[in-house]
Design an enzyme around this catalytic site. Structure first.
Site, PDB file in Angstrom:
ATOM      1  N   ASN A 185       6.771   7.159   1.484  1.00 41.31           N
ATOM      2  CA  ASN A 185       6.187   6.684   0.686  1.00 41.31           C
ATOM      3  C   ASN A 185       6.404   7.224  -0.369  1.00 41.31           C
ATOM      4  OD1 ASN A 185       4.282   3.911   0.629  1.00 41.31           O
ATOM      5  ND2 ASN A 185       3.036   4.997   2.688  1.00 41.31           N
ATOM      6  N   HIS A 199      -3.155   2.252   1.659  1.00 40.39           N
ATOM      7  CA  HIS A 199      -3.993   2.640   2.398  1.00 40.39           C
ATOM      8  C   HIS A 199      -3.267   1.223   3.723  1.00 40.39           C
ATOM      9  CE1 HIS A 199      -7.525   2.950   5.387  1.00 40.39           C
ATOM     10  NE2 HIS A 199      -6.900   1.470   5.437  1.00 40.39           N
TER      11      HIS A 199
HETATM   12  C1  GRF Z   1       0.972   4.838   5.483  1.00 41.28           C
HETATM   13  O1  GRF Z   1       1.042   4.041   6.646  1.00 41.28           O
HETATM   14  C2  GRF Z   1       0.083   4.773   4.694  1.00 41.28           C
HETATM   15  O2  GRF Z   1      -0.309   3.894   4.347  1.00 41.28           O
HETATM   16  C3  GRF Z   1      -0.958   5.861   5.361  1.00 41.28           C
HETATM   17  O3  GRF Z   1      -0.709   6.787   6.009  1.00 41.28           O
HETATM   18  C4  GRF Z   1       0.962   6.076   6.461  1.00 41.28           C
HETATM   19  C5  GRF Z   1       1.858   6.870   5.144  1.00 41.28           C
HETATM   20  O4  GRF Z   1       3.409   7.402   5.845  1.00 41.28           O
HETATM   21  N1  GRF Z   1      -2.300   6.345   3.909  1.00 41.28           N
HETATM   22  P1  GRF Z   1       4.484   8.072   5.336  1.00 41.28           P
HETATM   23  O5  GRF Z   1       3.996   9.025   5.872  1.00 41.28           O
HETATM   24  O6  GRF Z   1       4.529   7.347   3.718  1.00 41.28           O
HETATM   25  O7  GRF Z   1       5.407   7.407   5.595  1.00 41.28           O
END
Ligand code: GRF
Length: 207
Positions: A20, A115
């Protein structure tokens, strides 16, 4: 809030993979989050793969591990660093820690989280597993303001993902993640634009 002419400085907090964070970095670079720049990518885990990816992008990275300190002591150091970096908006992106009230009060209505469920369903850990175990037919993801409740702050943006009968946790997580990468930048762009108002629990787009 900074004036329209100055760029808003994002502080992205991660603990792991950082996909993300990369989606946000791509969006800033591609002009999809106008008037923003990434001030710092901060991890509480020295081994977080996302730190390497952020460095490879030339982003400024910082690791602040907890090292047995209290939540408040750790958070105070994190807040100090974010303030040093003149961060205007904090984006939690897979940051696997609950932030303390002193942290939240240091950035009132300026901390966002993503989330992997349709909140208020399935807050907390393993949201995709919780969704499968509950037998829901639809899940999705949510970008929300962080307040003192667990994944309970006002909702900024959501999108739905259907759950198939033969879905596995991995498969569902991957389809939700694709949507996370789409809506997190959109939500950050909305908040950076200032084109919204918070009315009670509702985050409303100004016309
Ligand atoms: C994602 O699924 C986010 O929604 C949750 O943790 C995960 C993080 O994934 N809070 P990344 O580290 O961004 O790949």
């Amino acid at each position: 809030m900074p004036s329209a002419t100055t760029k808003q400085r994002l502080g992205i907090l991660i603990s792991g993979r950082g996909s993300n964070m990369l989606a946000l970095a791509d969006a800033v670079q591609g002009g999809r989050i106008p008037n923003a720049e990434i001030a710092v990518v901060l991890s509480d885990q020295g081994e977080a793969p996302g730190i390497g990816s952020a460095k490879a992008r030339g982003l400024y990275t910082v690791v602040i591990e907890r090292q047995g300190r209290t939540r408040d002591d750790h958070d105070n150091e994190v807040v100090k660093k974010l303030k040093e970096c003149s961060v205007d908006l904090v984006c939690l992106a897979g940051y696997m820690r609950i932030v303390s009230s002193c942290f939240i009060q240091s950035f009132p209505e300026r901390i966002l989280n993503i989330h992997p469920s349709l909140l208020p369903a399935f807050p907390g850990l393993a949201a995709q597993r919780q969704a499968l175990d509950h037998g829901v037919k639809w899940s999705g993801c949510t970008v929300h303001f962080v307040d003192e409740t667990l994944d309970g702050g006002p909702i900024i943006m959501q999108t739905v993902v259907s759950v198939a009968d033969d879905d596995t946790e991995e498969g569902l997580s991957a389809r939700i993640l694709e949507q996370e990468h789409r809506i997190y930048p959109e939500a950050v762009a909305l908040i950076v634009s200032g084109n919204y108002e918070v009315s009670g629990r509702r985050v409303l787009r100004k016309r």
